[in-house]
Design an enzyme around this catalytic site. Structure first.
Site, PDB file in Angstrom:
ATOM      1  NE  ARG A 141      65.874 -34.441  13.615  1.00  0.00           N
ATOM      2  CZ  ARG A 141      65.836 -33.130  13.886  1.00  0.00           C
ATOM      3  NH1 ARG A 141      65.016 -32.336  13.235  1.00  0.00           N
ATOM      4  NH2 ARG A 141      66.613 -32.612  14.798  1.00  0.00           N
ATOM      5  CE1 TYR A 144      74.830 -34.548  13.330  1.00  0.00           C
ATOM      6  CE2 TYR A 144      72.922 -34.833  14.754  1.00  0.00           C
ATOM      7  CZ  TYR A 144      74.203 -34.342  14.545  1.00  0.00           C
ATOM      8  OH  TYR A 144      74.836 -33.649  15.544  1.00  0.00           O
ATOM      9  CG  ASP A 205      52.322 -25.892  18.128  1.00  0.00           C
ATOM     10  OD1 ASP A 205      53.508 -26.178  18.387  1.00  0.00           O
ATOM     11  OD2 ASP A 205      51.350 -26.542  18.572  1.00  0.00           O
TER      12      ASP A 205
END
Ligand code: NAD
Ligand code: UDP
Length: 311
Positions: A141, A144, A205
């Site tokens: 990531r 970005y 989850d």
């Protein structure tokens, strides 16, 4: 009437912003390279005599004299910004420097669309502007997150060094009309999947949280920030109503009356566990706070997607 440049104007937020600025009576120059934006998003603006489109990549310098620049050019969805990560960094660094040069040359005011991603996987909750963040500088990531952090640095340094008239907003997860159904972000994925009765793909989850802001609220905040005096930011713009991704999936299934089942896929690397803006500063300085509820916002977005999606 002001002359306003919107980079990334054919994208989700940019096209909503162009529409609002035209409605307010301004001349709008929309600049985009169509990396993730589309002609469809601006089709209804093209015939407006106050609207002009320029196909251009902000990585290359351009000479346009305007009163204001909203710099939104940058892919925002994780699959899109990770597709060509080097390009993402260049857009946020070289591209932002080019826009700042333009602002400095013509004395234009420039607003940078920064992001809650500057806080990374936050250890402070909810996130306040003074928090410096918890960002992995070498992860998937980072192109970005670190790109946007460097863009903020450039904004502040142009301001300190050259007195450039700047504004920085940190946008938290925003959704709504003109989002691309294949964009890859969670709201667009879930609504598209639910409308097609496909499996809803929860990464992990589903206990990670986000706080979703409807686009019209964000646009109001952006314009208020641009028009504010004696305040450069950074300021958080987002809806503090926090929910889990599992809750979002259940809400969308219910609202679309879908037969979709929830399935789980691996959680991508560095996916933030929780996110919620502290918007005290926006309330104080801009008298801004979101007014569209998640129910209303999702209903509008679902209606839009149901017209767009091919079954
Ligand atoms: P989007 O992908 O729909 O829009 C981005 C636009 O920028 C697209 O039209 C794309 O074609 C254009 N673009 C990309 N690189 C470019 C370049 N080098 N030169 C010219 N145009 C280029 O995404 P969005 O959600 O509308 O995001 C707009 C801005 O807001 C981005 O800067 C993004 O980082 C920021 N932001 C968005 C969110 C959100 O939740 N939507 C959150 C935080 C920050
Ligand atoms: N997400 C998910 N299923 C999807 C797309 C995203 O569970 O189909 C999750 C993602 O892992 C993240 C959250 O939803 O935890 C928000 O993802 P998005 O890409 O919209 O934005 P960001 O992670 O940048 O906040």
């Amino acid at each position: 009437m002001k002359k306003i440049l919107v980079t990334g104007g054919a994208g989700f937020i940019g096209s909503n912003l162009c529409k609002k600025l035209l409605k307010d009576g301004h001349k709008v120059i929309c600049l985009d390279n169509f990396l993730t934006g589309s002609k469809e998003n601006i089709n209804n603006l093209i015939n407006n005599p106050n609207f002009k489109f320029v196909e251009h990549d902000i990585e290359n310098p351009i000479d346009i004299n305007t009163d204001e620049i909203y710099n939104l050019a940058c892919p925002a969805s994780p699959p899109h910004y990770q597709f060509n990560p080097v390009k993402t960094v260049r857009t946020s660094v070289v591209g932002v420097a080019n826009m700042l040069e333009l602002a400095q040359k013509y004395n234009s005011r420039i607003l940078q669309a920064s992001t809650s991603e500057v806080y990374g996987d936050p250890l402070m909750h909810p996130q306040k502007e003074e928090y410096w963040g918890n960002v992995n500088p070498i992860g998937i990531r980072s192109c970005y997150d670190e790109g946007k952090r460097c863009a903020e640095t450039l904004m502040m340094d142009y301001h300190r060094q050259f007195n450039t008239d700047i504004k920085i907003i940190r946008i938290f997860n925003t959704y709504g009309v003109n989002m691309h159904p294949n964009d890859g972000r969670v709201v667009s994925n879930f609504i598209a999947q639910a409308l097609k009765n496909d499996d809803i793909t929860i990464y992990g989850d589903g206990s990670q949280t986000r706080s979703f802001c409807y686009v019209s609220d964000l646009i109001d905040g952006m314009v208020k920030m641009m028009n504010s005096e004696n305040f450069i930011g950074p300021v958080n713009l987002g809806n503090p109503s926090e929910r889990t991704i599992l809750n979002l999936a259940e809400l969308i299934i219910k609202k679309t009356d879908s037969k979709s089942k929830i399935i789980h896929k691996p959680l991508p690397g560095d996916d933030p566990i929780k996110r919620k803006p502290d918007i005290t500063l926006a309330k104080e300085k801009l008298n801004w706070y979101p007014v569209v509820s998640i129910d209303e916002g999702l209903e509008k977005t679902i209606e839009y997607f149901s017209k767009k999606i091919q079954y």
